[in-house]
Motif scaffolding. Sequence first.
Motif, PDB file in Angstrom:
ATOM      1  N   VAL A   1      38.766  48.945  37.494  1.00 20.30           N
ATOM      2  CA  VAL A   1      39.081  47.735  36.733  1.00 20.30           C
ATOM      3  C   VAL A   1      39.785  46.728  37.638  1.00 20.30           C
ATOM      4  O   VAL A   1      40.632  47.091  38.452  1.00 20.30           O
ATOM      5  CB  VAL A   1      39.997  48.077  35.527  1.00 20.30           C
ATOM      6  CG1 VAL A   1      40.323  46.823  34.739  1.00 20.30           C
ATOM      7  CG2 VAL A   1      39.350  49.119  34.645  1.00 20.30           C
ATOM      8  N   ARG A   2      39.378  45.457  37.499  1.00 21.53           N
ATOM      9  CA  ARG A   2      39.991  44.401  38.301  1.00 21.53           C
ATOM     10  C   ARG A   2      40.306  43.229  37.381  1.00 21.53           C
ATOM     11  O   ARG A   2      39.498  42.885  36.514  1.00 21.53           O
ATOM     12  CB  ARG A   2      39.001  43.951  39.376  1.00 21.53           C
ATOM     13  CG  ARG A   2      39.530  42.899  40.326  1.00 21.53           C
ATOM     14  CD  ARG A   2      38.466  42.570  41.357  1.00 21.53           C
ATOM     15  NE  ARG A   2      37.373  41.792  40.774  1.00 21.53           N
ATOM     16  CZ  ARG A   2      37.224  40.465  40.958  1.00 21.53           C
ATOM     17  NH1 ARG A   2      38.080  39.808  41.711  1.00 21.53           N
ATOM     18  NH2 ARG A   2      36.216  39.816  40.407  1.00 21.53           N
ATOM     19  N   SER A   3      41.483  42.646  37.545  1.00 25.35           N
ATOM     20  CA  SER A   3      41.819  41.475  36.746  1.00 25.35           C
ATOM     21  C   SER A   3      41.089  40.270  37.319  1.00 25.35           C
ATOM     22  O   SER A   3      41.210  39.971  38.508  1.00 25.35           O
ATOM     23  CB  SER A   3      43.326  41.235  36.797  1.00 25.35           C
ATOM     24  OG  SER A   3      43.634  39.968  36.268  1.00 25.35           O
ATOM     25  N   VAL A   4      40.268  39.590  36.485  1.00 26.66           N
ATOM     26  CA  VAL A   4      39.594  38.396  37.005  1.00 26.66           C
ATOM     27  C   VAL A   4      40.270  37.126  36.519  1.00 26.66           C
ATOM     28  O   VAL A   4      40.199  36.100  37.176  1.00 26.66           O
ATOM     29  CB  VAL A   4      38.098  38.314  36.641  1.00 26.66           C
ATOM     30  CG1 VAL A   4      37.286  39.145  37.568  1.00 26.66           C
ATOM     31  CG2 VAL A   4      37.828  38.659  35.208  1.00 26.66           C
TER      32      VAL A   4
ATOM     33  N   PRO B   1      38.008  46.940  43.905  1.00 30.73           N
ATOM     34  CA  PRO B   1      36.743  47.121  43.216  1.00 30.73           C
ATOM     35  C   PRO B   1      36.064  45.811  42.836  1.00 30.73           C
ATOM     36  O   PRO B   1      36.633  44.738  42.935  1.00 30.73           O
ATOM     37  CB  PRO B   1      37.159  47.882  41.962  1.00 30.73           C
ATOM     38  CG  PRO B   1      38.577  47.495  41.732  1.00 30.73           C
ATOM     39  CD  PRO B   1      39.156  47.234  43.083  1.00 30.73           C
ATOM     40  N   ALA B   2      34.863  45.968  42.341  1.00 31.91           N
ATOM     41  CA  ALA B   2      34.067  44.937  41.683  1.00 31.91           C
ATOM     42  C   ALA B   2      33.725  43.755  42.567  1.00 31.91           C
ATOM     43  O   ALA B   2      32.679  43.747  43.199  1.00 31.91           O
ATOM     44  CB  ALA B   2      34.717  44.492  40.391  1.00 31.91           C
ATOM     45  N   GLY B   3      34.610  42.769  42.596  1.00 30.96           N
ATOM     46  CA  GLY B   3      34.280  41.512  43.234  1.00 30.96           C
ATOM     47  C   GLY B   3      33.650  41.682  44.598  1.00 30.96           C
ATOM     48  O   GLY B   3      34.250  42.262  45.493  1.00 30.96           O
ATOM     49  N   GLY B   4      32.458  41.187  44.762  1.00 32.30           N
ATOM     50  CA  GLY B   4      31.819  41.211  46.063  1.00 32.30           C
ATOM     51  C   GLY B   4      31.232  42.545  46.440  1.00 32.30           C
ATOM     52  O   GLY B   4      30.720  42.720  47.534  1.00 32.30           O
ATOM     53  N   SER B   5      31.281  43.519  45.530  1.00 36.66           N
ATOM     54  CA  SER B   5      30.799  44.844  45.879  1.00 36.66           C
ATOM     55  C   SER B   5      29.293  44.958  45.696  1.00 36.66           C
ATOM     56  O   SER B   5      28.698  45.947  46.086  1.00 36.66           O
ATOM     57  CB  SER B   5      31.494  45.897  45.019  1.00 36.66           C
ATOM     58  OG  SER B   5      31.165  45.692  43.662  1.00 36.66           O
ATOM     59  N   GLY B   6      28.689  43.964  45.048  1.00 30.46           N
ATOM     60  CA  GLY B   6      27.256  44.001  44.855  1.00 30.46           C
ATOM     61  C   GLY B   6      26.833  44.794  43.635  1.00 30.46           C
ATOM     62  O   GLY B   6      25.674  44.838  43.280  1.00 30.46           O
ATOM     63  N   GLU B   7      27.820  45.439  42.983  1.00 31.30           N
ATOM     64  CA  GLU B   7      27.522  46.213  41.780  1.00 31.30           C
ATOM     65  C   GLU B   7      27.477  45.282  40.567  1.00 31.30           C
ATOM     66  O   GLU B   7      28.101  44.224  40.556  1.00 31.30           O
ATOM     67  CB  GLU B   7      28.625  47.256  41.565  1.00 31.30           C
ATOM     68  CG  GLU B   7      28.649  48.355  42.607  1.00 31.30           C
ATOM     69  CD  GLU B   7      27.613  49.422  42.327  1.00 31.30           C
ATOM     70  OE1 GLU B   7      27.253  49.603  41.153  1.00 31.30           O
ATOM     71  OE2 GLU B   7      27.157  50.052  43.299  1.00 31.30           O
ATOM     72  N   LYS B   8      26.764  45.728  39.538  1.00 35.82           N
ATOM     73  CA  LYS B   8      26.801  45.012  38.270  1.00 35.82           C
ATOM     74  C   LYS B   8      28.172  45.225  37.642  1.00 35.82           C
ATOM     75  O   LYS B   8      28.642  46.354  37.549  1.00 35.82           O
ATOM     76  CB  LYS B   8      25.743  45.575  37.324  1.00 35.82           C
ATOM     77  CG  LYS B   8      24.375  44.983  37.522  1.00 35.82           C
ATOM     78  CD  LYS B   8      23.411  45.621  36.540  1.00 35.82           C
ATOM     79  CE  LYS B   8      21.991  45.226  36.877  1.00 35.82           C
ATOM     80  NZ  LYS B   8      21.027  46.154  36.285  1.00 35.82           N
ATOM     81  N   GLY B   9      28.803  44.163  37.231  1.00 38.12           N
ATOM     82  CA  GLY B   9      30.121  44.300  36.617  1.00 38.12           C
ATOM     83  C   GLY B   9      30.049  44.096  35.118  1.00 38.12           C
ATOM     84  O   GLY B   9      29.123  43.482  34.605  1.00 38.12           O
ATOM     85  N   MET B  10      31.025  44.639  34.422  1.00 40.68           N
ATOM     86  CA  MET B  10      31.131  44.410  32.987  1.00 40.68           C
ATOM     87  C   MET B  10      32.432  43.631  32.744  1.00 40.68           C
ATOM     88  O   MET B  10      33.496  44.041  33.208  1.00 40.68           O
ATOM     89  CB  MET B  10      31.181  45.742  32.244  1.00 40.68           C
ATOM     90  CG  MET B  10      31.397  45.593  30.754  1.00 40.68           C
ATOM     91  SD  MET B  10      31.035  47.122  29.841  1.00 40.68           S
ATOM     92  CE  MET B  10      32.397  48.154  30.351  1.00 40.68           C
ATOM     93  N   THR B  11      32.316  42.521  32.068  1.00 41.51           N
ATOM     94  CA  THR B  11      33.504  41.725  31.785  1.00 41.51           C
ATOM     95  C   THR B  11      34.065  42.120  30.420  1.00 41.51           C
ATOM     96  O   THR B  11      33.311  42.224  29.452  1.00 41.51           O
ATOM     97  CB  THR B  11      33.148  40.229  31.781  1.00 41.51           C
ATOM     98  OG1 THR B  11      32.545  39.913  33.032  1.00 41.51           O
ATOM     99  CG2 THR B  11      34.373  39.377  31.590  1.00 41.51           C
ATOM    100  N   VAL B  12      35.367  42.358  30.380  1.00 43.38           N
ATOM    101  CA  VAL B  12      36.010  42.737  29.118  1.00 43.38           C
ATOM    102  C   VAL B  12      37.201  41.821  28.881  1.00 43.38           C
ATOM    103  O   VAL B  12      38.067  41.692  29.744  1.00 43.38           O
ATOM    104  CB  VAL B  12      36.478  44.217  29.148  1.00 43.38           C
ATOM    105  CG1 VAL B  12      37.243  44.562  27.873  1.00 43.38           C
ATOM    106  CG2 VAL B  12      35.293  45.148  29.312  1.00 43.38           C
ATOM    107  N   HIS B  13      37.208  41.166  27.725  1.00 43.46           N
ATOM    108  CA  HIS B  13      38.354  40.349  27.341  1.00 43.46           C
ATOM    109  C   HIS B  13      39.331  41.239  26.602  1.00 43.46           C
ATOM    110  O   HIS B  13      38.924  42.070  25.782  1.00 43.46           O
ATOM    111  CB  HIS B  13      37.903  39.177  26.481  1.00 43.46           C
ATOM    112  CG  HIS B  13      36.887  38.337  27.181  1.00 43.46           C
ATOM    113  ND1 HIS B  13      37.215  37.533  28.249  1.00 43.46           N
ATOM    114  CD2 HIS B  13      35.547  38.231  27.010  1.00 43.46           C
ATOM    115  CE1 HIS B  13      36.120  36.945  28.693  1.00 43.46           C
ATOM    116  NE2 HIS B  13      35.096  37.348  27.966  1.00 43.46           N
TER     117      HIS B  13
END
Lengths: 336, 260
Positions: free
Chosen positions: A235-238, B78-90
């Motif tokens: 999990v990363r805070s965006v 993790p995530a950013g720039g890793s090329g993986e599909k990300g899931m956004t959660v509010h």
Amino acid sequence: MRPAFSVIFFTVMSGSGYGLLFLFGLLFAFDTPLITRNEALIALAVGAIFVIAGLLASTLHLGQPQRAWRAFSQWRSSWLSREGVASLASFAPMLALAWCLWRGGDPNVARALGALLAVLAAITVVCTAKIYTSLKTIAAWHNAYVLPGYLLLGLLGGAAWLLCLHAPHQAHVLKSAQPDFKLVDLRLEELLVIGFVLFGLASITLKSRYWRHIDTETCTSSIESATGLGRFGAVRSVEAPHTEENYLTHEMGFALARKHAARLRRIALILIGPLPILLALAAFLFELCAPLLASCCMYATAFVVTAGLFVERWLFFAQAKHVVMLYYGGARPHSA
Amino acid sequence: MTALPPPSSKKLGLVIDLDICVGCHACAVACKEWNDGGAFGPLPDENPYGADPLGVWFNRVHTYEIAPGIPLAANPSPAGGSGEKGMTVHFPRSCLHCETPDCVTVCPTGASYKRAEDGIVLVDEDKCIGCKLCSWACPYGAREYSEVRGVMQKCTLCVDRIYNEAFDAHDRQPACVMACPTRARHFGDLGDADSAVSKLVAERSGYDLMSEMGYKPVNKYLPPRPRRDGCGSTRKPAETEKVDFSTSPLLRWVDKVLSR
């Protein structure tokens, strides 16, 4: 955590004040003739001034200081309240002992009051430390090093100031007036110097271990457990909820100290350990040949130790990370 | 009294559905609006139109990105720039009205308390001395201090709405729940196993935030459902062969349809 100067001043000054009162109470209870009446009164007064100055400073941290009296009510559950009660209670033996000394009361009563003062002083510092150790949200405080740290550093500050009050030049003057005084007097000073050196060595050992502990310890909570989303992946805070600071990021997201931690730690260690120990030993050595120099060294010891305690306490607050910052991705959304 | 009351059978709280929250901040705004004028207001702002606005909000909406394919330990950023599909959660965050909260017991004045009858955690702003210790004790960041008022403020679960007999029965809900346009927020008695919110939690495997802290939050969060593209599935996606469709748009379209 943002280091509030009022709280740092409070914990350092009242810690040293209670350390002084504890050592004084203990020495007085065990061997009254070690301490002259005037010395005892001055020690009581200085201890009380430190404690009162600390307590007054702590009310500056409050949003509604005029309601501070309410803080005495919840001693059943709150360590902060218990600290207030213990602190207030310690003034009873303090004032009674001062009155007893002033009016020349029964020495056995005075000794009992000294013992009671020592007990209440210790309890108050324990309560201060428990305020911090009881917070599960701050791993740097919720560990076994913090309580002994508060007790030991209180003793260190207290011993430095008690030595100072018992400064060699006073002993010198007294000695000329009372020829049989020297033996007894030297014993007290030896005791205090030995105690001070031991407290200093123990303090730097404990603080070093404490720092190693908070550096290596891994937090059981993570952004994954805080959000409960770890089961899906990392999990990363965006996006934070706000573009500017809020109370949480301002109060819990203080990051300046971590940048200068290593240098500040070295400064704190030198100021509470080697430097004052050398000064105290110098004072002890110069006592007979150069009383004025010795007394200067003694005062320098107390000021150096107090400065060291301020640096140590600043780090204690500033380096502590609060678990709520996990929601912000561990860093502040907006660096001021 | 800041000592905790015996556990109540009634545990009022919120259930927040992370599957359908769109991160519109309507809950936060509605909360601010109601409580600013409500029994526990105002919620003052400092410098609201200046360069560094600061103010008390009981509700904050975070946004997180989850990188599904990446194991937690092996991946420091993790995530950013890793090329993986990300899931956004509010992720709306507010007071969870814990069953065993330290924010109540650390209070030296008795200003902070947990109601015996329904478990709502409140601050009596006439008793609060503003020592801020309760905000240090809370891992969820539920409490915000008002420099203007000199006291600590927090979510009241709209206690001045939910028992308000001047309102129609369907309006006796927290402002955040009323405002949510996607119905991602539900209010009810989580102590009653037969209540709608309890059933929802059971059905959707609602969970506690930071259960390792041991404060037993009453509010529950419902996890996002797996997305069509596989994100949000706890199962590891099956290895698929790489196919080159660059030469034929028709084949690319067929592949897309069949992949659904």
